[in-house]
Design a protein around this motif. Structure first.
Motif, PDB file in Angstrom:
ATOM      1  N   HIS A 301      -7.719   9.419 -18.854  1.00 18.66           N
ATOM      2  CA  HIS A 301      -7.131   8.629 -17.771  1.00 18.66           C
ATOM      3  C   HIS A 301      -8.201   7.979 -16.907  1.00 18.66           C
ATOM      4  CE1 HIS A 301      -3.884   7.448 -15.082  1.00 18.66           C
ATOM      5  NE2 HIS A 301      -4.672   7.770 -14.070  1.00 18.66           N
ATOM      6  N   ARG A 302      -9.340   8.633 -16.748  1.00 17.07           N
ATOM      7  CA  ARG A 302     -10.408   8.057 -15.915  1.00 17.07           C
ATOM      8  C   ARG A 302     -10.908   6.742 -16.520  1.00 17.07           C
ATOM      9  NH1 ARG A 302     -14.306  10.106 -12.357  1.00 17.07           N
ATOM     10  NH2 ARG A 302     -15.370   8.299 -11.454  1.00 17.07           N
ATOM     11  N   PHE A 303     -11.064   6.725 -17.857  1.00 18.93           N
ATOM     12  CA  PHE A 303     -11.453   5.497 -18.556  1.00 18.93           C
ATOM     13  C   PHE A 303     -10.204   4.921 -19.226  1.00 18.93           C
ATOM     14  CE2 PHE A 303     -15.143   8.216 -18.242  1.00 18.93           C
ATOM     15  CZ  PHE A 303     -16.130   7.346 -17.807  1.00 18.93           C
ATOM     16  N   PHE A 304      -9.362   4.332 -18.388  1.00 18.54           N
ATOM     17  CA  PHE A 304      -8.014   3.975 -18.809  1.00 18.54           C
ATOM     18  C   PHE A 304      -8.021   2.916 -19.905  1.00 18.54           C
ATOM     19  CE2 PHE A 304      -3.901   1.811 -18.244  1.00 18.54           C
ATOM     20  CZ  PHE A 304      -3.057   2.900 -18.383  1.00 18.54           C
ATOM     21  N   THR A 415       4.940   8.387 -14.313  1.00 15.84           N
ATOM     22  CA  THR A 415       3.932   7.626 -15.036  1.00 15.84           C
ATOM     23  C   THR A 415       2.533   8.208 -14.922  1.00 15.84           C
ATOM     24  OG1 THR A 415       5.265   5.706 -14.464  1.00 15.84           O
ATOM     25  CG2 THR A 415       3.122   5.300 -15.441  1.00 15.84           C
ATOM     26  N   PHE A 416       2.082   8.482 -13.714  1.00 17.28           N
ATOM     27  CA  PHE A 416       0.711   8.938 -13.510  1.00 17.28           C
ATOM     28  C   PHE A 416       0.460  10.295 -14.155  1.00 17.28           C
ATOM     29  CE2 PHE A 416      -2.151  11.415 -10.654  1.00 17.28           C
ATOM     30  CZ  PHE A 416      -3.335  10.774 -10.981  1.00 17.28           C
ATOM     31  N   ASN A 494      -8.971  12.908 -10.689  1.00 16.55           N
ATOM     32  CA  ASN A 494      -8.345  11.685 -10.176  1.00 16.55           C
ATOM     33  C   ASN A 494      -7.608  11.908  -8.869  1.00 16.55           C
ATOM     34  OD1 ASN A 494      -8.591   9.507 -12.493  1.00 16.55           O
ATOM     35  ND2 ASN A 494      -8.103  11.437 -13.525  1.00 16.55           N
ATOM     36  N   ARG A 495      -7.823  13.058  -8.236  1.00 14.61           N
ATOM     37  CA  ARG A 495      -7.158  13.329  -6.968  1.00 14.61           C
ATOM     38  C   ARG A 495      -7.696  12.403  -5.896  1.00 14.61           C
ATOM     39  NH1 ARG A 495      -7.918  19.206  -4.456  1.00 14.61           N
ATOM     40  NH2 ARG A 495     -10.056  18.359  -4.356  1.00 14.61           N
ATOM     41  N   GLY A 496      -6.818  11.812  -5.140  1.00 17.49           N
ATOM     42  CA  GLY A 496      -7.195  10.917  -4.077  1.00 17.49           C
ATOM     43  C   GLY A 496      -7.471   9.492  -4.513  1.00 17.49           C
ATOM     44  N   ARG A 497      -7.357   9.214  -5.779  1.00 15.68           N
ATOM     45  CA  ARG A 497      -7.586   7.870  -6.307  1.00 15.68           C
ATOM     46  C   ARG A 497      -6.239   7.185  -6.542  1.00 15.68           C
ATOM     47  NH1 ARG A 497     -12.631   6.918  -8.757  1.00 15.68           N
ATOM     48  NH2 ARG A 497     -14.044   8.703  -8.715  1.00 15.68           N
ATOM     49  N   PRO A 498      -6.214   5.874  -6.510  1.00 16.73           N
ATOM     50  CA  PRO A 498      -5.010   5.159  -6.926  1.00 16.73           C
ATOM     51  C   PRO A 498      -4.675   5.521  -8.373  1.00 16.73           C
ATOM     52  CG  PRO A 498      -6.473   3.691  -5.773  1.00 16.73           C
ATOM     53  CD  PRO A 498      -7.240   4.961  -5.985  1.00 16.73           C
ATOM     54  N   PRO A 499      -3.414   5.554  -8.761  1.00 21.43           N
ATOM     55  CA  PRO A 499      -3.021   6.086 -10.080  1.00 21.43           C
ATOM     56  C   PRO A 499      -3.555   5.305 -11.266  1.00 21.43           C
ATOM     57  CG  PRO A 499      -1.158   5.083  -8.956  1.00 21.43           C
ATOM     58  CD  PRO A 499      -2.245   5.165  -7.951  1.00 21.43           C
ATOM     59  N   PHE A 500      -3.687   3.961 -11.139  1.00 22.21           N
ATOM     60  CA  PHE A 500      -4.134   3.167 -12.284  1.00 22.21           C
ATOM     61  C   PHE A 500      -5.165   2.129 -11.827  1.00 22.21           C
ATOM     62  CE2 PHE A 500      -1.243   4.713 -15.445  1.00 22.21           C
ATOM     63  CZ  PHE A 500      -0.141   5.142 -14.723  1.00 22.21           C
ATOM     64  N   PRO A 501      -6.120   1.806 -12.714  1.00 17.01           N
ATOM     65  CA  PRO A 501      -7.123   0.788 -12.372  1.00 17.01           C
ATOM     66  C   PRO A 501      -6.516  -0.605 -12.477  1.00 17.01           C
ATOM     67  CG  PRO A 501      -7.438   1.485 -14.620  1.00 17.01           C
ATOM     68  CD  PRO A 501      -6.346   2.352 -14.070  1.00 17.01           C
ATOM     69  N   TYR A 515      -4.048   0.009  -7.673  1.00 13.40           N
ATOM     70  CA  TYR A 515      -5.220   0.056  -8.548  1.00 13.40           C
ATOM     71  C   TYR A 515      -6.437   0.626  -7.832  1.00 13.40           C
ATOM     72  CZ  TYR A 515      -2.159  -3.073 -11.033  1.00 13.40           C
ATOM     73  OH  TYR A 515      -1.084  -3.611 -11.669  1.00 13.40           O
ATOM     74  N   TYR A 516      -7.378   1.015  -8.683  1.00 10.48           N
ATOM     75  CA  TYR A 516      -8.636   1.561  -8.185  1.00 10.48           C
ATOM     76  C   TYR A 516      -9.413   0.494  -7.410  1.00 10.48           C
ATOM     77  CZ  TYR A 516      -8.262   5.500 -11.415  1.00 10.48           C
ATOM     78  OH  TYR A 516      -7.883   6.610 -12.094  1.00 10.48           O
TER      79      TYR A 516
END
Length: 546
Positions: A301-304, A415-416, A494-501, A515-516
């Motif tokens: 997920h980090r490298f979507f 989704t996330f 991915n805590r605290g980050r927007p769900p998708f880039p 988005y990120y």
């Protein structure tokens, strides 16, 4: 002096050859008391030299028996068994052979011939005695070369094993007009995975040779539409012992046991004969799954965008492999090469869809469909055989797709979290696949059996019934551990980050907060929104234009 030495060597060679080819004779006592659960009246080992013959006679025959089944078991190498005369219809060759003989007027003399040159064999000889009311195994034979064929024949290819037996005859039916008076049940027992040792093989045969042993160690093989044939999914390298039991429907205490046989679904004598992946491309792809799986499991997920490409690649490979297998006859390297090329194109297309549109719900849908496919394959992998309704392709694939879609719909609603969960499950399975291959366990067949069902003719009749031994337990625990740790690691990462880039090129307007990197973090937005800016306090001394 040289001539004398040569003469001595020649004499020694001739003497050794004569000894190795000598014929031997033994007499077996058959006075052991039989019981309902154990009809074996003799069981023991014998050694037979290369190109030699063993003659077997009998003495002290139990007066309560009406006929016997004499059987011979050899590991890997064939022997030839015949009685009295060596003519067509009186002999059988194989590793697990047996012949019938009536007590009256007298028992036959049996001969066991070792046709192998320079190979001495260890044999297990077994004699079973039956009463007059017991059905005769193979007594209504119409296909095998012996008029009464109490043995089982196995054949295999890379996808399935066929186990065949001749119909049994009731003791009161001399012309086989009432086959329904006798019912034949099939049983199997798996040997340890990747173990081709002779002692293990003989232990397996002895554990399936009597009714008591079958009750303790055997696993029932349900009927799949053919009364005297069973089709089973092949697991090359995992040996299995097969046996059939004929039981009278008029008197359930009357029964007889066929000669047990075995199969590794491969040939251990051939170098590389039991390798599932016997070409370089397959081995490279299998090894690469380890690194791809670990990346998806812990960083998917980090490298979507990379995840989008890899998920599309895997989906494209499976779809293309099935489609090409149904439409063309290619060898496996060419088939895999074409599937990988098509999968790369499919992965690129799926990445471009996110690149330009950036719809999270649609992007995650393919991952959830893959997890749904895997879940449906696990259910198929664990289904008991004999479900005639699921042998119909329409019924099976309708149910398969229904389970796949329901799983996908339940996951895609969140989704996330569902994308992280899908990455961890799929990545963990891809990681254990090479371990499963190198350890010789069977979890890889979750996908392989489903692909077989799609592309192999008549595989709808195959009984899967996969083995589950200590290797399978270890791989299953590793799968669960990887999936759990991968989900927790990605969720924390991915805590605290927007769900998708954000997609690199978005051709549609999308709220920027999805988005990120486009807004502040959630905590910063919350702190900003809740911060109160102090205002000045006005009194009568405050200047009007201050």
């Amino acid at each position: 002096m040289i001539k004398v030495n040569i003469l001595h060597v020649l004499l020694i060679f001739i003497l050794a050859r004569t000894i190795s080819c000598q014929n031997i004779s033994i007499t077996l006592p058959l006075n052991k008391t039989i019981s309902w659960g154990n009809r074996e009246i003799y069981g023991g080992f014998a050694n037979l030299n290369a190109s030699s013959t063993l003659q077997v006679d009998f003495t002290n025959v139990n007066k309560n028996i009406s006929y016997i089944i004499f059987q011979v078991h050899s590991h890997l190498h064939n022997v030839t068994l015949y009685n009295n005369t060596y003519i067509k219809g009186s002999y059988i060759s194989g590793t697990n052979v047996g012949l019938y003989s009536s007590i009256k007027p007298k028992l036959d003399t049996f001969y066991v011939y070792n046709p192998n040159v320079n190979i001495n064999l260890k044999l297990y000889l077994s004699v079973h005695g039956y009463e007059k009311s017991d059905p005769i195994p193979g007594g209504c034979n119409m296909e095998f070369p012996i008029p009464i064929s109490p043995f089982i024949q196995t054949s295999y290819n890379k996808d399935y094993i066929l186990v065949d037996a001749a119909a049994a005859r009731d003791s009161s039916d001399m012309i086989c007009n009432t086959l329904d008076k006798v019912v034949v049940f099939f049983y199997k027992m798996y040997l340890p995975e990747r173990n081709y040792d002779a002692d293990t093989y003989f232990d397996g045969i002895k554990n399936m040779i009597t009714m008591d042993a079958i009750d303790n160690f055997g696993e029932f093989i349900p009927e799949n539409g053919d009364r005297m044939r069973r089709m089973l999914s092949a697991y090359p390298g995992t040996g299995a012992v097969y046996v059939a039991v004929a039981i009278s429907t008029l008197n359930v205490s009357s029964y007889s046991v066929y000669v047990p046989t075995y199969s590794y679904a491969c040939s251990p004598l051939v170098d590389g004969g039991c390798e599932l992946l016997d070409d370089f491309l397959s081995q490279i792809l299998c090894a690469s799954l380890l690194f791809v799986g670990l990346f998806i499991c812990f960083f998917g997920h980090r490298f979507f965008k990379t995840e989008m490409f890899l998920v599309g690649l895997i989906s494209g490979v499976i779809i293309t492999y099935i489609f090409i297998s149904l439409t063309a006859d290619l060898d496996r390297p060419a088939l895999l090469g074409a599937s990988v090329l098509s999968g790369i194109c499919f992965g690129a297309i799926w990445l471009l869809f996110w690149w330009f549109y950036g719809i999270p719900l649609i992007a995650v849908l393919l991952s959830t469909l893959n997890v749904g496919f895997l879940f449906s394959a696990i259910i198929y992998y664990g289904l008991p055989g004999g479900l005639l309704a699921l042998q119909v392709d329409l019924n099976f694939w309708t149910l398969f797709v229904l389970v796949m879609l329901m799983t996908s719909l339940m996951l895609v609603s969140m989704t996330f979290l569902s994308n992280i969960l899908c990455c961890s499950i799929l990545g963990a399975y891809a990681t254990i696949f090479p371990f499963d291959y190198y350890l010789g366990s069977s979890l890889k067949y979750i996908i392989i059996n489903t692909v077989r069902r799609a592309v192999v003719p008549q595989f709808n009749k195959a009984i899967l019934s996969p083995p589950f031994e200590w290797r399978d337990a270890i791989i299953s625990l590793l799968w669960v551990a990887l999936a759990t740790s991968g989900f927790l690691f990605q969720h924390f990462q991915n805590r605290g980050r927007p769900p998708f880039p954000p997609p690199p090129r978005n051709i549609r307007p999308v709220p920027s907060h999805l988005y990120y990197g486009t807004t502040e973090s959630r905590r910063r937005r919350y702190e900003t929104a809740t911060t109160v800016i102090p205002t000045a306090i006005h009194t009568e001394r405050t200047p009007l234009l201050g």
